[in-house]
Design a protein around this motif. Sequence first.
Motif, mmCIF file in Angstrom:
data_model
loop_
_atom_site.group_PDB
_atom_site.id
_atom_site.type_symbol
_atom_site.label_atom_id
_atom_site.label_comp_id
_atom_site.label_asym_id
_atom_site.label_seq_id
_atom_site.Cartn_x
_atom_site.Cartn_y
_atom_site.Cartn_z
ATOM 1 N N ILE A 35 -6.139 -6.028 5.607
ATOM 2 C CA ILE A 35 -5.421 -5.201 4.629
ATOM 3 C C ILE A 35 -4.820 -6.080 3.539
ATOM 4 C CG2 ILE A 35 -3.457 -3.641 4.274
ATOM 5 C CD1 ILE A 35 -3.933 -2.675 7.171
ATOM 6 N N GLY A 36 -4.250 -7.191 3.950
ATOM 7 C CA GLY A 36 -3.640 -8.109 2.988
ATOM 8 C C GLY A 36 -4.587 -9.188 2.506
ATOM 9 N N PHE A 37 -5.883 -8.907 2.517
ATOM 10 C CA PHE A 37 -6.863 -9.922 2.124
ATOM 11 C C PHE A 37 -6.581 -10.454 0.724
ATOM 12 C CE2 PHE A 37 -10.917 -11.003 0.045
ATOM 13 C CZ PHE A 37 -11.305 -12.061 0.850
ATOM 14 N N TRP A 38 -6.279 -9.542 -0.222
ATOM 15 C CA TRP A 38 -5.888 -9.977 -1.561
ATOM 16 C C TRP A 38 -4.387 -10.253 -1.555
ATOM 17 C CZ3 TRP A 38 -9.397 -5.454 -2.730
ATOM 18 C CH2 TRP A 38 -10.689 -5.898 -3.018
ATOM 19 N N PHE A 39 -4.001 -11.333 -0.881
ATOM 20 C CA PHE A 39 -2.590 -11.580 -0.597
ATOM 21 C C PHE A 39 -1.782 -11.936 -1.837
ATOM 22 C CE2 PHE A 39 -5.065 -15.425 0.169
ATOM 23 C CZ PHE A 39 -4.411 -16.368 -0.615
ATOM 24 N N THR A 40 -2.446 -12.269 -2.941
ATOM 25 C CA THR A 40 -1.704 -12.548 -4.167
ATOM 26 C C THR A 40 -1.234 -11.268 -4.847
ATOM 27 O OG1 THR A 40 -3.784 -12.640 -5.414
ATOM 28 C CG2 THR A 40 -2.913 -14.721 -4.543
ATOM 29 N N LYS A 41 -1.731 -10.126 -4.392
ATOM 30 C CA LYS A 41 -1.323 -8.832 -4.922
ATOM 31 C C LYS A 41 -0.183 -8.302 -4.059
ATOM 32 C CE LYS A 41 -4.096 -5.176 -4.892
ATOM 33 N NZ LYS A 41 -5.245 -4.277 -5.142
ATOM 34 N N ASP A 42 0.973 -8.075 -4.649
ATOM 35 C CA ASP A 42 2.154 -7.683 -3.886
ATOM 36 C C ASP A 42 1.913 -6.426 -3.069
ATOM 37 O OD1 ASP A 42 3.606 -9.820 -4.777
ATOM 38 O OD2 ASP A 42 4.612 -8.737 -6.400
ATOM 39 N N SER A 43 1.232 -5.441 -3.648
ATOM 40 C CA SER A 43 1.015 -4.179 -2.943
ATOM 41 C C SER A 43 0.163 -4.384 -1.691
ATOM 42 C CB SER A 43 0.356 -3.157 -3.869
ATOM 43 O OG SER A 43 -0.877 -3.656 -4.380
ATOM 44 N N ALA A 44 -0.830 -5.283 -1.778
ATOM 45 C CA ALA A 44 -1.680 -5.547 -0.617
ATOM 46 C C ALA A 44 -0.910 -6.291 0.467
ATOM 47 C CB ALA A 44 -2.910 -6.349 -1.036
ATOM 48 N N ALA A 45 -0.124 -7.288 0.057
ATOM 49 C CA ALA A 45 0.680 -8.029 1.030
ATOM 50 C C ALA A 45 1.687 -7.116 1.717
ATOM 51 C CB ALA A 45 1.383 -9.190 0.340
ATOM 52 N N SER A 46 2.329 -6.254 0.952
ATOM 53 C CA SER A 46 3.308 -5.324 1.519
ATOM 54 C C SER A 46 2.645 -4.325 2.455
ATOM 55 C CB SER A 46 4.040 -4.585 0.398
ATOM 56 O OG SER A 46 4.768 -5.485 -0.415
ATOM 57 N N ALA A 47 1.450 -3.864 2.088
ATOM 58 C CA ALA A 47 0.730 -2.907 2.938
ATOM 59 C C ALA A 47 0.358 -3.538 4.273
ATOM 60 C CB ALA A 47 -0.523 -2.408 2.217
ATOM 61 N N GLY A 48 -0.056 -4.799 4.246
ATOM 62 C CA GLY A 48 -0.379 -5.490 5.486
ATOM 63 C C GLY A 48 0.830 -5.612 6.394
ATOM 64 N N LYS A 49 1.976 -5.968 5.807
ATOM 65 C CA LYS A 49 3.205 -6.080 6.604
ATOM 66 C C LYS A 49 3.637 -4.726 7.150
ATOM 67 C CE LYS A 49 5.312 -8.328 3.281
ATOM 68 N NZ LYS A 49 6.361 -9.040 2.502
ATOM 69 N N LYS A 50 3.512 -3.700 6.340
ATOM 70 C CA LYS A 50 3.896 -2.360 6.783
ATOM 71 C C LYS A 50 3.044 -1.913 7.961
ATOM 72 C CE LYS A 50 4.682 2.296 4.914
ATOM 73 N NZ LYS A 50 4.634 3.135 3.688
ATOM 74 N N ALA A 51 1.737 -2.128 7.879
ATOM 75 C CA ALA A 51 0.851 -1.757 8.982
ATOM 76 C C ALA A 51 1.226 -2.512 10.248
ATOM 77 C CB ALA A 51 -0.601 -2.037 8.601
ATOM 78 N N PHE A 52 1.516 -3.790 10.109
ATOM 79 C CA PHE A 52 1.837 -4.618 11.263
ATOM 80 C C PHE A 52 3.131 -4.151 11.923
ATOM 81 C CE2 PHE A 52 3.208 -8.471 13.474
ATOM 82 C CZ PHE A 52 2.024 -8.872 14.075
ATOM 83 N N ILE A 53 4.158 -3.881 11.128
ATOM 84 C CA ILE A 53 5.463 -3.512 11.668
ATOM 85 C C ILE A 53 5.419 -2.129 12.311
ATOM 86 C CG2 ILE A 53 7.853 -2.960 11.040
ATOM 87 C CD1 ILE A 53 7.607 -5.164 8.875
ATOM 88 N N VAL A 54 4.822 -1.160 11.628
ATOM 89 C CA VAL A 54 4.768 0.197 12.183
ATOM 90 C C VAL A 54 3.980 0.214 13.487
ATOM 91 C CG1 VAL A 54 3.945 2.550 11.793
ATOM 92 C CG2 VAL A 54 5.072 1.313 9.948
ATOM 93 N N ASN A 55 2.902 -0.553 13.542
ATOM 94 C CA ASN A 55 2.136 -0.613 14.787
ATOM 95 C C ASN A 55 2.917 -1.265 15.913
ATOM 96 O OD1 ASN A 55 -0.984 0.153 14.919
ATOM 97 N ND2 ASN A 55 -0.458 -0.303 12.797
ATOM 98 N N ARG A 56 3.811 -2.207 15.581
ATOM 99 C CA ARG A 56 4.628 -2.815 16.628
ATOM 100 C C ARG A 56 5.575 -1.801 17.251
ATOM 101 N NH1 ARG A 56 1.534 -5.475 14.947
ATOM 102 N NH2 ARG A 56 0.521 -4.485 16.693
ATOM 103 N N ILE A 57 6.020 -0.827 16.465
ATOM 104 C CA ILE A 57 6.887 0.218 17.014
ATOM 105 C C ILE A 57 6.131 1.009 18.079
ATOM 106 C CG2 ILE A 57 8.172 2.323 16.469
ATOM 107 C CD1 ILE A 57 8.593 1.137 13.648
ATOM 108 N N GLY A 58 4.920 1.411 17.750
ATOM 109 C CA GLY A 58 4.107 2.117 18.735
ATOM 110 C C GLY A 58 3.775 1.252 19.931
ATOM 111 N N ASP A 59 3.496 -0.014 19.689
ATOM 112 C CA ASP A 59 3.122 -0.916 20.773
ATOM 113 C C ASP A 59 4.261 -1.132 21.759
ATOM 114 O OD1 ASP A 59 0.766 -1.058 19.430
ATOM 115 O OD2 ASP A 59 1.051 -3.098 18.674
ATOM 116 N N PHE A 60 5.503 -1.028 21.271
ATOM 117 C CA PHE A 60 6.656 -1.158 22.165
ATOM 118 C C PHE A 60 6.622 -0.056 23.226
ATOM 119 C CE2 PHE A 60 11.107 -0.147 23.221
ATOM 120 C CZ PHE A 60 11.502 -1.368 23.750
ATOM 121 N N GLY A 61 6.328 1.185 22.801
ATOM 122 C CA GLY A 61 6.208 2.274 23.765
ATOM 123 C C GLY A 61 5.067 2.044 24.734
#
Length: 676
Positions: free
Chosen positions: A156-182
């Motif tokens: 998702i964050g492959f184009w990491f120099t683009k702020d929106s792509a970097a933020s989207a990658g972090k968002k996906a990672f964090i939200v999935n960690r919430i589910g993974d905790f359950g």
Amino acid sequence: MTPHLHLWLIPVLPLIGAAINCLLGRRFSRRTVVSVALGFCGAAFAWALLVAARFPSLGMPHVENLAPWIRAGNFQADFAFYLDQLSLVMLLVVTGVGFLIHIYSVGYMWDEGGFFRFFSYLNLFMFFMLTLVLANNYLLMFIGWEGVGLASYLLIGFWFTKDSAASAGKKAFIVNRIGDFGFLIGLFLMIKHFGSLNFEQVFRNVSGMEVEKAGAGLLTSIGLLLMVGAAGKSAQIPLYVWLPDAMEGPTPVSALIHAATMVTAGVYMVARSHIIFERAPFALMVVAIIGTLTALFAATIGVAQTDIKKVLAYSTISQLGYMFMACGVAAFSAAIFHLMTHAFFKGLLFLAAGSVIHAVDGEQDMRRMGGLRQYLPWTFWTMTAATFTIAGIPPLAGFFSKDEILWRASRVSLVYWGIGIFTALLTSFYMFRLWFLTFFGEYRGAEGSGAEHGAGRGFHLHGDHGRRGIHESPTVMLVPLVILAVLSVIGGWVGVPGSLGGSNRFDKFLSPVFRATIPAGANEGMPPEARTEGPEPAAGRRQELAYTAVSVGAAALGLFLAWLLYYRRPQLPQQIAEALGSFYHAVANKYYVDELYAILFVKPLVDGSTSILWHGIDENVIDAAFNDGAYNARHVSDAVRHMQSGNIRSYAGWVAAGAAVVIAYMVWIGSMSGIR
């Protein structure tokens, strides 16, 4: 003697490709990178086909233990792979569709920087996803589960120099960690009460337990926690918010991870755990409710989106909702059937959308497209097949799988069926809206936005010059489109129901896995003729055909409304939007859910000087440990360093003092023992 299939080769082959390109890809030519990536991924697909060919001669389930892995007391988890009808379907979908997307990516990403890195990430994703679906126990499944989350973050964050792509990658990672905790807490409960995470042992223990009809017992708790994990990975309410933003990644990533494979991991996990859910009626009902609401909610948002990839993103969330609805009414084989057909037509939709984006220099706003069918004939016809398929037009694949879900849902609750029918209407409408806006009418484009592919290449689309510049995609991109189009047309024929003259071979193939699937509590309060007695509902052909006619009617109505509003009278949508006012703006802005989450969770926890984490952890813990700790450590070290004087008599004194302390401690311990 049971043949040894060497199942471990299927996930390991893409891992080898990922390692070679990661370590040496910078030195390789692009052709060599492609040869490595496609060679190892294609070999995994070929091996999966070999396994499928030998499958009828195997005893089920087929387990291959590779090595002992974890031992802790009575608990043990082996590194082992598990093959049955369910994992075989997933194996073929992941390797087959994944290989086609690898081929497509060659043309799509050819001129991009980080070419070797992209294919290394794709191969790495394949390794983790194949590990997930072949795992013999929940622990190994969790390793693959977390691995696909990591690969998703990287892609998702492959184009990491683009702020929106970097933020989207972090968002996906964090939200999935919430589910993974359950998910993880659910695994801990299994270990505590069953002493194992091995599928066969857990299911053997669960099968001897009674259905939890009153209150929330152990199985209900485990089922709900597993559903939390599934909701995160498969983008269900309330953890769906990461998937639309994930469209910031390259389009092949959207096709591979967020349409065909990764997001279906939650559906696979719930289906694999069907024995637990069948004995937990409340958990099963929660799965059905979340799936039904998600299907409707995401479909309403998709109606008002203008970004072609965002429309497909919300469509993915909605279709995943259908799969969870099916699981919630214990129609697990119908859920997997739709998972398979969805991989075909949604993968095709994303790849065709990428072909459109590729042709118009990165433009993703459908309002700036139009009339492209004459310039992109192959893309147009393949995307047409996918559009009619997802809309549920017979006899295409999506019609059979979606109709099976709606029919099975109607046997449990007409509420589920009614919402499903309305969602089918919305699906047909927003997909044909996309179709008309993109391919019909006059071309409305201006200069390419450079939003994704081809950013900054100076390719202009003004007037006649721009229309002459629009071009069909290269053959390497079109071949996967054609293959997926064929599968989208005929892929559902393996599940033609008896009411339409078929025998539902797909359901029969999966029946050994789901042979005990009777919806817990589904028979209560229903007339005798509607009660379920096994995988196939017992009802008359006439009634099933009536439900089918309603489903087809909903799809046809959606097509008619899209034709009327976006082809026949294109001025009407703007007038309707103005008439709806704030309601339309709420839908267009996705009901402001992201903004609400930002207010409730992001800012209070992680954003800015007012957040709890900032003051509670960053300042009071981290800063205190590193700033105050460094200050205190300096004074302590200053005092202690005087012990290192270089004087032998001083050292002897410190040794004697230390010995005295040790002896005094031992004497004190001895005296305390004597008193006791």
